[in-house]
Design an enzyme around this catalytic site. Sequence first.
Site, PDB file in Angstrom:
ATOM      1  N   LYS A   1       0.883  -1.186   0.000  1.00  0.00           N
ATOM      2  CA  LYS A   1       0.000   0.000   0.000  1.00  0.00           C
ATOM      3  C   LYS A   1       0.912   1.224   0.000  1.00  0.00           C
ATOM      4  O   LYS A   1       1.422   1.630   1.032  1.00  0.00           O
ATOM      5  CB  LYS A   1      -0.880  -0.029   1.251  1.00  0.00           C
ATOM      6  CG  LYS A   1      -2.210   0.680   1.123  1.00  0.00           C
ATOM      7  CD  LYS A   1      -2.150   2.127   0.764  1.00  0.00           C
ATOM      8  CE  LYS A   1      -1.932   3.057   1.938  1.00  0.00           C
ATOM      9  NZ  LYS A   1      -1.769   4.469   1.530  1.00  0.00           N
TER      10      LYS A   1
ATOM     11  N   GLU B   1       9.104   2.189  11.283  1.00  0.00           N
ATOM     12  CA  GLU B   1      10.127   3.222  11.093  1.00  0.00           C
ATOM     13  C   GLU B   1       9.397   4.553  11.017  1.00  0.00           C
ATOM     14  O   GLU B   1       8.586   4.766  10.107  1.00  0.00           O
ATOM     15  CB  GLU B   1      10.928   2.964   9.808  1.00  0.00           C
ATOM     16  CG  GLU B   1      11.820   1.742   9.868  1.00  0.00           C
ATOM     17  CD  GLU B   1      12.894   1.829  10.930  1.00  0.00           C
ATOM     18  OE1 GLU B   1      13.134   2.923  11.479  1.00  0.00           O
ATOM     19  OE2 GLU B   1      13.490   0.789  11.235  1.00  0.00           O
TER      20      GLU B   1
ATOM     21  N   CYS C   1      13.272  11.619   6.998  1.00  0.00           N
ATOM     22  CA  CYS C   1      13.128  11.227   8.409  1.00  0.00           C
ATOM     23  C   CYS C   1      14.408  11.480   9.188  1.00  0.00           C
ATOM     24  O   CYS C   1      14.378  11.827  10.361  1.00  0.00           O
ATOM     25  CB  CYS C   1      12.733   9.767   8.500  1.00  0.00           C
ATOM     26  SG  CYS C   1      13.854   8.688   7.603  1.00  0.00           S
TER      27      CYS C   1
ATOM     28  N   GLU D   1       8.916  17.175  14.845  1.00  0.00           N
ATOM     29  CA  GLU D   1       9.447  17.073  13.490  1.00  0.00           C
ATOM     30  C   GLU D   1       8.927  18.244  12.642  1.00  0.00           C
ATOM     31  O   GLU D   1       7.737  18.540  12.651  1.00  0.00           O
ATOM     32  CB  GLU D   1       8.986  15.739  12.886  1.00  0.00           C
ATOM     33  CG  GLU D   1       9.722  15.360  11.636  1.00  0.00           C
ATOM     34  CD  GLU D   1       9.302  13.977  11.128  1.00  0.00           C
ATOM     35  OE1 GLU D   1       8.097  13.696  11.061  1.00  0.00           O
ATOM     36  OE2 GLU D   1      10.207  13.183  10.797  1.00  0.00           O
TER      37      GLU D   1
HETATM   38  P1  NAD Z   1       1.919   9.010   7.235  1.00  0.00           P
HETATM   39  O1  NAD Z   1       2.108   8.321   8.536  1.00  0.00           O
HETATM   40  O2  NAD Z   1       0.867  10.058   7.140  1.00  0.00           O
HETATM   41  O3  NAD Z   1       1.566   7.936   6.088  1.00  0.00           O
HETATM   42  C1  NAD Z   1       2.408   6.835   5.828  1.00  0.00           C
HETATM   43  C2  NAD Z   1       1.591   5.721   5.177  1.00  0.00           C
HETATM   44  O4  NAD Z   1       0.651   5.222   6.139  1.00  0.00           O
HETATM   45  C3  NAD Z   1       0.762   6.170   3.971  1.00  0.00           C
HETATM   46  O5  NAD Z   1       0.777   5.149   3.009  1.00  0.00           O
HETATM   47  C4  NAD Z   1      -0.643   6.333   4.567  1.00  0.00           C
HETATM   48  O6  NAD Z   1      -1.683   6.179   3.633  1.00  0.00           O
HETATM   49  C5  NAD Z   1      -0.657   5.204   5.585  1.00  0.00           C
HETATM   50  N1  NAD Z   1      -1.624   5.370   6.685  1.00  0.00           N
HETATM   51  C6  NAD Z   1      -2.147   6.527   7.183  1.00  0.00           C
HETATM   52  N2  NAD Z   1      -2.983   6.247   8.214  1.00  0.00           N
HETATM   53  C7  NAD Z   1      -2.958   4.895   8.366  1.00  0.00           C
HETATM   54  C8  NAD Z   1      -3.591   4.002   9.283  1.00  0.00           C
HETATM   55  N3  NAD Z   1      -4.403   4.445  10.245  1.00  0.00           N
HETATM   56  N4  NAD Z   1      -3.324   2.680   9.185  1.00  0.00           N
HETATM   57  C9  NAD Z   1      -2.475   2.209   8.239  1.00  0.00           C
HETATM   58  N5  NAD Z   1      -1.862   3.007   7.335  1.00  0.00           N
HETATM   59  C10 NAD Z   1      -2.094   4.342   7.406  1.00  0.00           C
HETATM   60  O7  NAD Z   1       3.353   9.569   6.815  1.00  0.00           O
HETATM   61  P2  NAD Z   1       3.767  10.408   5.532  1.00  0.00           P
HETATM   62  O8  NAD Z   1       3.271  11.825   5.660  1.00  0.00           O
HETATM   63  O9  NAD Z   1       3.417   9.664   4.304  1.00  0.00           O
HETATM   64  O10 NAD Z   1       5.370  10.398   5.642  1.00  0.00           O
HETATM   65  C11 NAD Z   1       6.103  11.299   6.422  1.00  0.00           C
HETATM   66  C12 NAD Z   1       6.545  10.653   7.725  1.00  0.00           C
HETATM   67  O11 NAD Z   1       7.261   9.450   7.456  1.00  0.00           O
HETATM   68  C13 NAD Z   1       7.512  11.517   8.506  1.00  0.00           C
HETATM   69  O12 NAD Z   1       7.149  11.520   9.860  1.00  0.00           O
HETATM   70  C14 NAD Z   1       8.856  10.838   8.308  1.00  0.00           C
HETATM   71  O13 NAD Z   1       9.786  11.075   9.340  1.00  0.00           O
HETATM   72  C15 NAD Z   1       8.456   9.403   8.231  1.00  0.00           C
HETATM   73  N6  NAD Z   1       9.480   8.589   7.565  1.00  0.00           N
HETATM   74  C16 NAD Z   1      10.248   7.739   8.328  1.00  0.00           C
HETATM   75  C17 NAD Z   1      11.271   6.990   7.748  1.00  0.00           C
HETATM   76  C18 NAD Z   1      12.129   6.064   8.573  1.00  0.00           C
HETATM   77  O14 NAD Z   1      12.774   5.184   7.996  1.00  0.00           O
HETATM   78  N7  NAD Z   1      12.167   6.221   9.893  1.00  0.00           N
HETATM   79  C19 NAD Z   1      11.488   7.090   6.366  1.00  0.00           C
HETATM   80  C20 NAD Z   1      10.691   7.949   5.614  1.00  0.00           C
HETATM   81  C21 NAD Z   1       9.681   8.695   6.220  1.00  0.00           C
END
Ligand code: NAD
Length: 474
Positions: free
Chosen positions: A171, A245, A279, A373
Amino acid sequence: MRTLYIDGEWVDAHTDDGIDVVSPIDGSVLDTVPDGDATDVARAVRAARDARQELKEMTPFERAAILEEVTEYFEANEDEIAECISREEGKPLHESYDETEYVIASSEDYAHDGIRLFGDVVPSEHRDRFAYTTREPYGVAAVISPWNFPLEVPGGSIYAAIAAGNPVVFKPAEETPLTAYHITKAFAQSSLPDGAFNLVTGQGETGASLVENEDVRLIAFTGSTEVGREIGKVAAERNAQCLLEMGGKDPILVLDDADVDAAAEAIVGGSTFNAGQVCCGTERVITTPGVHDALVDAVVERTKAITLGDPFDDDTDVGPMISERIQAKAVEQVSEAIADGADLLVGGDTDGLFYEPAVLADVDPDTAIAREETFAPVTPVIAADDYDDAVRIANDSRYGLQAAVFTQDLEHAHDAANRIEAGGVFVNETDNYWERLLPFGGYKDSGAGGRYGSKWHLEAMTQTKAVMLNYGDY
Ligand code: NAD
């Protein structure tokens, strides 16, 4: 409208609901993908469950050979994929090539590590018994990914899952699903058994349906801490393995004896890479008194030299941010910080989704910009009283992804590496640093359940089985 990919076929989604993929560069609609619902998720999970045994029974060498086919697809289509990443995510084209190159190189590591998933031979406490361990897949894996690295982040988890024998339902983020179609095409043209890789596009609810599905035994989530914590709770209720992550507030500590130019270079690179939407980007700079003024001057000078512009222009350093929502958070944090006494030395203006890289000095360590963040090209500088105070400020955070320290002093270098609470600490390098064979992941609210990267990723995606053979009297 695009389609989903389930059980080896491109199929229409259950409903006609779609998600427009909008260019962060000019706001145009690039394409429309299905907004998959619980019915689509159930169908994909069933297909993955049915493929489970066949994938598990393949030898690791056969699975590795399939990953090689996938990598060949990425190599042959690299230009198209890199352009797709820049178009839908907004990063400069040269950064998109960094991403494709990294995936191509690391995919070979996953293929090689997959055939080295060794167990242990364990000395038995009894005579005439032979005891050993093996590593086995969990079963159906949900890979849920964010938009900021649409190829690299899901790519690593999908490679690791398949190498270890877990069929995947993928997804991707709703903002960047088009790169996901390249990943899907790469697996679709390979000899992977039908059902072992499935794509369901959609939004948060689609991800939530996957997390709630009883047949999903492994969840590899990368995204925000807020969503990751929710997923962790749901998964814990049914004992599904979870690899989370999440977000970061990574610091770079610059000590009195640091090489100021090298530190400034690392800080500006770490703050502005992918428009700060990383991140492990540089989210805080913490200085000791003797270096503070020289460092701030050097960071401001370099920040002023950054070219903001179209990701497809060769001289662009920083492209647009992904969305108004993400940009608005940064704008609000910067205004709040200024109201609380911080000094905005450069940048901070917006033009559409373009955000002029900003540097703030005199930042209060208790304000949101120093604690939460930001995810934007913003560099807040916090002045510490001394080295111990710098370490204290670095650790006074709910996050703990990566960190860096600039110093010429061996004692401080080792001491900081030891005391800083983060999944990775780098000396005289940016905190925005990763290596293919090093584990990647966070402490505290930045990560849980294991590590990404090569053999660590495979370990997190397998469970250990104990086996004993009694070859004596019984
Ligand atoms: P997000 O948490 O909003 O979304 C991430 C994914 O989760 C998307 O595919 C989204 O559709 C899905 N999602 C949202 N709600 C959900 C739920 N209730 N259940 C299951 N899936 C759900 O994050 P984002 O805005 O896409 O990405 C930015 C964030 O990702 C930042 O906080 C960044 O630090 C983090 N990030 C972390 C790493 C790492 O390796 N630690 C790497 C890249 C990004």
